[in-house]
Design a protein around this motif. Structure first.
Motif, PDB file in Angstrom:
ATOM      1  N   TRP A  76       1.480  -2.994  -5.986  1.00 37.15           N
ATOM      2  CA  TRP A  76       0.668  -2.239  -6.932  1.00 37.15           C
ATOM      3  C   TRP A  76      -0.794  -2.291  -6.482  1.00 37.15           C
ATOM      4  O   TRP A  76      -1.189  -3.147  -5.702  1.00 37.15           O
ATOM      5  CB  TRP A  76       0.810  -2.783  -8.343  1.00 37.15           C
ATOM      6  CG  TRP A  76       0.134  -4.100  -8.600  1.00 37.15           C
ATOM      7  CD1 TRP A  76      -1.076  -4.317  -9.204  1.00 37.15           C
ATOM      8  CD2 TRP A  76       0.632  -5.411  -8.261  1.00 37.15           C
ATOM      9  NE1 TRP A  76      -1.361  -5.655  -9.270  1.00 37.15           N
ATOM     10  CE2 TRP A  76      -0.332  -6.348  -8.693  1.00 37.15           C
ATOM     11  CE3 TRP A  76       1.797  -5.875  -7.632  1.00 37.15           C
ATOM     12  CZ2 TRP A  76      -0.162  -7.725  -8.517  1.00 37.15           C
ATOM     13  CZ3 TRP A  76       1.952  -7.240  -7.459  1.00 37.15           C
ATOM     14  CH2 TRP A  76       0.988  -8.144  -7.895  1.00 37.15           C
ATOM     15  N   LYS A  77      -1.557  -1.341  -6.994  1.00 33.33           N
ATOM     16  CA  LYS A  77      -2.974  -1.260  -6.663  1.00 33.33           C
ATOM     17  C   LYS A  77      -3.753  -0.913  -7.920  1.00 33.33           C
ATOM     18  O   LYS A  77      -3.361  -0.024  -8.673  1.00 33.33           O
ATOM     19  CB  LYS A  77      -3.204  -0.191  -5.588  1.00 33.33           C
ATOM     20  CG  LYS A  77      -4.663  -0.021  -5.182  1.00 33.33           C
ATOM     21  CD  LYS A  77      -4.816   1.092  -4.151  1.00 33.33           C
ATOM     22  CE  LYS A  77      -6.280   1.286  -3.779  1.00 33.33           C
ATOM     23  NZ  LYS A  77      -6.459   2.404  -2.826  1.00 33.33           N
TER      24      LYS A  77
ATOM     25  N   ALA B  19       8.836  -3.289 -15.253  1.00 35.11           N
ATOM     26  CA  ALA B  19       7.553  -3.144 -14.560  1.00 35.11           C
ATOM     27  C   ALA B  19       7.284  -4.310 -13.619  1.00 35.11           C
ATOM     28  O   ALA B  19       6.807  -4.104 -12.496  1.00 35.11           O
ATOM     29  CB  ALA B  19       6.416  -3.018 -15.581  1.00 35.11           C
TER      30      ALA B  19
ATOM     31  N   ASP C  47       7.713  -3.270  -4.987  1.00 30.23           N
ATOM     32  CA  ASP C  47       7.022  -2.131  -4.396  1.00 30.23           C
ATOM     33  C   ASP C  47       5.520  -2.325  -4.240  1.00 30.23           C
ATOM     34  O   ASP C  47       4.864  -1.533  -3.569  1.00 30.23           O
ATOM     35  CB  ASP C  47       7.253  -0.874  -5.256  1.00 30.23           C
ATOM     36  CG  ASP C  47       8.729  -0.549  -5.422  1.00 30.23           C
ATOM     37  OD1 ASP C  47       9.517  -0.949  -4.543  1.00 30.23           O
ATOM     38  OD2 ASP C  47       9.088   0.086  -6.427  1.00 30.23           O
TER      39      ASP C  47
ATOM     40  N   ARG D  58       9.299  -3.792 -10.502  1.00 33.01           N
ATOM     41  CA  ARG D  58       8.705  -2.773  -9.632  1.00 33.01           C
ATOM     42  C   ARG D  58       7.470  -3.306  -8.920  1.00 33.01           C
ATOM     43  O   ARG D  58       7.267  -3.046  -7.721  1.00 33.01           O
ATOM     44  CB  ARG D  58       8.325  -1.546 -10.457  1.00 33.01           C
ATOM     45  CG  ARG D  58       9.482  -0.654 -10.830  1.00 33.01           C
ATOM     46  CD  ARG D  58       8.988   0.681 -11.375  1.00 33.01           C
ATOM     47  NE  ARG D  58       8.265   1.444 -10.373  1.00 33.01           N
ATOM     48  CZ  ARG D  58       7.492   2.494 -10.645  1.00 33.01           C
ATOM     49  NH1 ARG D  58       7.344   2.895 -11.899  1.00 33.01           N
ATOM     50  NH2 ARG D  58       6.866   3.143  -9.683  1.00 33.01           N
ATOM     51  N   MET D  59       6.628  -4.041  -9.636  1.00 30.54           N
ATOM     52  CA  MET D  59       5.418  -4.594  -9.018  1.00 30.54           C
ATOM     53  C   MET D  59       5.776  -5.524  -7.868  1.00 30.54           C
ATOM     54  O   MET D  59       5.158  -5.496  -6.798  1.00 30.54           O
ATOM     55  CB  MET D  59       4.577  -5.329 -10.060  1.00 30.54           C
ATOM     56  CG  MET D  59       3.964  -4.415 -11.115  1.00 30.54           C
ATOM     57  SD  MET D  59       3.158  -5.328 -12.465  1.00 30.54           S
ATOM     58  CE  MET D  59       1.596  -5.774 -11.659  1.00 30.54           C
TER      59      MET D  59
ATOM     60  N   VAL E 130      -0.692  -0.970 -16.953  1.00 30.77           N
ATOM     61  CA  VAL E 130       0.387  -0.896 -15.969  1.00 30.77           C
ATOM     62  C   VAL E 130       1.497   0.023 -16.457  1.00 30.77           C
ATOM     63  O   VAL E 130       2.020   0.848 -15.711  1.00 30.77           O
ATOM     64  CB  VAL E 130       0.955  -2.300 -15.688  1.00 30.77           C
ATOM     65  CG1 VAL E 130       2.138  -2.231 -14.723  1.00 30.77           C
ATOM     66  CG2 VAL E 130      -0.125  -3.233 -15.156  1.00 30.77           C
TER      67      VAL E 130
ATOM     68  N   VAL F 126      -3.734   1.850 -12.661  1.00 31.53           N
ATOM     69  CA  VAL F 126      -2.858   0.966 -11.892  1.00 31.53           C
ATOM     70  C   VAL F 126      -1.757   1.831 -11.282  1.00 31.53           C
ATOM     71  O   VAL F 126      -1.062   2.561 -11.991  1.00 31.53           O
ATOM     72  CB  VAL F 126      -2.226  -0.122 -12.772  1.00 31.53           C
ATOM     73  CG1 VAL F 126      -1.322  -1.016 -11.926  1.00 31.53           C
ATOM     74  CG2 VAL F 126      -3.322  -0.954 -13.454  1.00 31.53           C
ATOM     75  N   ARG F 127      -1.643   1.764  -9.965  1.00 29.59           N
ATOM     76  CA  ARG F 127      -0.638   2.569  -9.258  1.00 29.59           C
ATOM     77  C   ARG F 127       0.447   1.638  -8.698  1.00 29.59           C
ATOM     78  O   ARG F 127       0.132   0.707  -7.939  1.00 29.59           O
ATOM     79  CB  ARG F 127      -1.296   3.362  -8.140  1.00 29.59           C
ATOM     80  CG  ARG F 127      -2.454   4.230  -8.632  1.00 29.59           C
ATOM     81  CD  ARG F 127      -3.088   5.028  -7.498  1.00 29.59           C
ATOM     82  NE  ARG F 127      -4.329   5.645  -7.898  1.00 29.59           N
ATOM     83  CZ  ARG F 127      -4.432   6.792  -8.576  1.00 29.59           C
ATOM     84  NH1 ARG F 127      -3.333   7.436  -8.922  1.00 29.59           N
ATOM     85  NH2 ARG F 127      -5.600   7.286  -8.909  1.00 29.59           N
ATOM     86  N   LEU F 128       1.665   1.899  -9.067  1.00 29.92           N
ATOM     87  CA  LEU F 128       2.800   1.111  -8.575  1.00 29.92           C
ATOM     88  C   LEU F 128       3.360   1.748  -7.312  1.00 29.92           C
ATOM     89  O   LEU F 128       3.445   2.969  -7.217  1.00 29.92           O
ATOM     90  CB  LEU F 128       3.895   1.011  -9.642  1.00 29.92           C
ATOM     91  CG  LEU F 128       3.484   0.387 -10.977  1.00 29.92           C
ATOM     92  CD1 LEU F 128       4.693   0.290 -11.900  1.00 29.92           C
ATOM     93  CD2 LEU F 128       2.861  -0.986 -10.786  1.00 29.92           C
TER      94      LEU F 128
END
Length: 201
Positions: A191-192, A182, A189, A185-186, A151, A198-200
């Protein structure tokens, strides 16, 4: 909407405290709804209880098999309907029941720049290897040991006079800040997980 965090601890709970402090700001987007542990009497549990946060304990030795412990831990966590589970110094490897119940939603932090130096002595191995940068990695747990999709990472310079203790302490400070940033943000926003990435947001 505020997201629910369940935090798992085994010790003093300094990462837990950092998350609790961050959650005190409504803009952070998350709240700690429960804290679990693998042993009684930890300061991490005391921190949660002092803050009025529910706690639970599941000791491996109280169950005939590791699978039954995994099932009991998963059931305790599920009762709080978490959006994310955070291992904050939880010194147990969770089993397939928990991982299958919360795919991509159980994260852990480690005191090295993975995939370098997994396991229990990241800072010591970094010093022995003579690297110039150590650090911390936040990753999504899978069935391996410190092997899940990453992440976030932060680098900590290794000083010429560092000992395992001084390097470990500086990594811990960076690790706490990274964890708070982090997780926020997860939760705000999303996450995937796309394979190993892992894209936030």
């Amino acid at each position: 909407m505020t997201a629910n965090l369940v935090v798992l601890v085994s010790g003093s709970g300094s990462n837990l405290q950092a998350l609790m402090d961050a959650c005190a700001d409504p803009a952070y987007g998350a709240r700690v709804v429960a804290v679990g542990a693998d042993r009684h009497g930890t300061y991490g549990l005391e921190r949660a209880q002092n803050a009025g946060i529910p706690t639970f304990v599941q000791r491996v030795k109280d169950h005939p098999t590791r699978d039954e412990w995994d099932a009991a831990l998963t059931a305790d966590i599920a009762a709080y309907e978490p959006d994310l589970i955070v291992s904050a110094g939880f010194l147990k490897i969770c089993g397939p029941r928990l991982l299958e119940a919360y795919p991509g939603r159980y994260i852990n932090t480690h005191n090295s720049l993975l995939p370098a130096f997994p396991g229990m002595n990241g800072p010591g191995e970094a010093l022995n290897a003579g690297v110039k940068l150590a650090g911390a990695t936040l990753f999504i747990c899978d069935s391996g040991i410190d092997t899940g999709p990453i992440v976030a990472q932060c680098a900590v310079p290794v000083e010429d006079d560092d000992t395992v203790e001084t390097l470990t302490e500086r990594i811990k400070e960076a690790e706490r800040a990274q964890l708070v940033e982090a997780v926020g943000r997860m939760m705000r926003d999303g996450w995937k997980v796309d394979g190993r990435r892992v894209r936030l947001g």
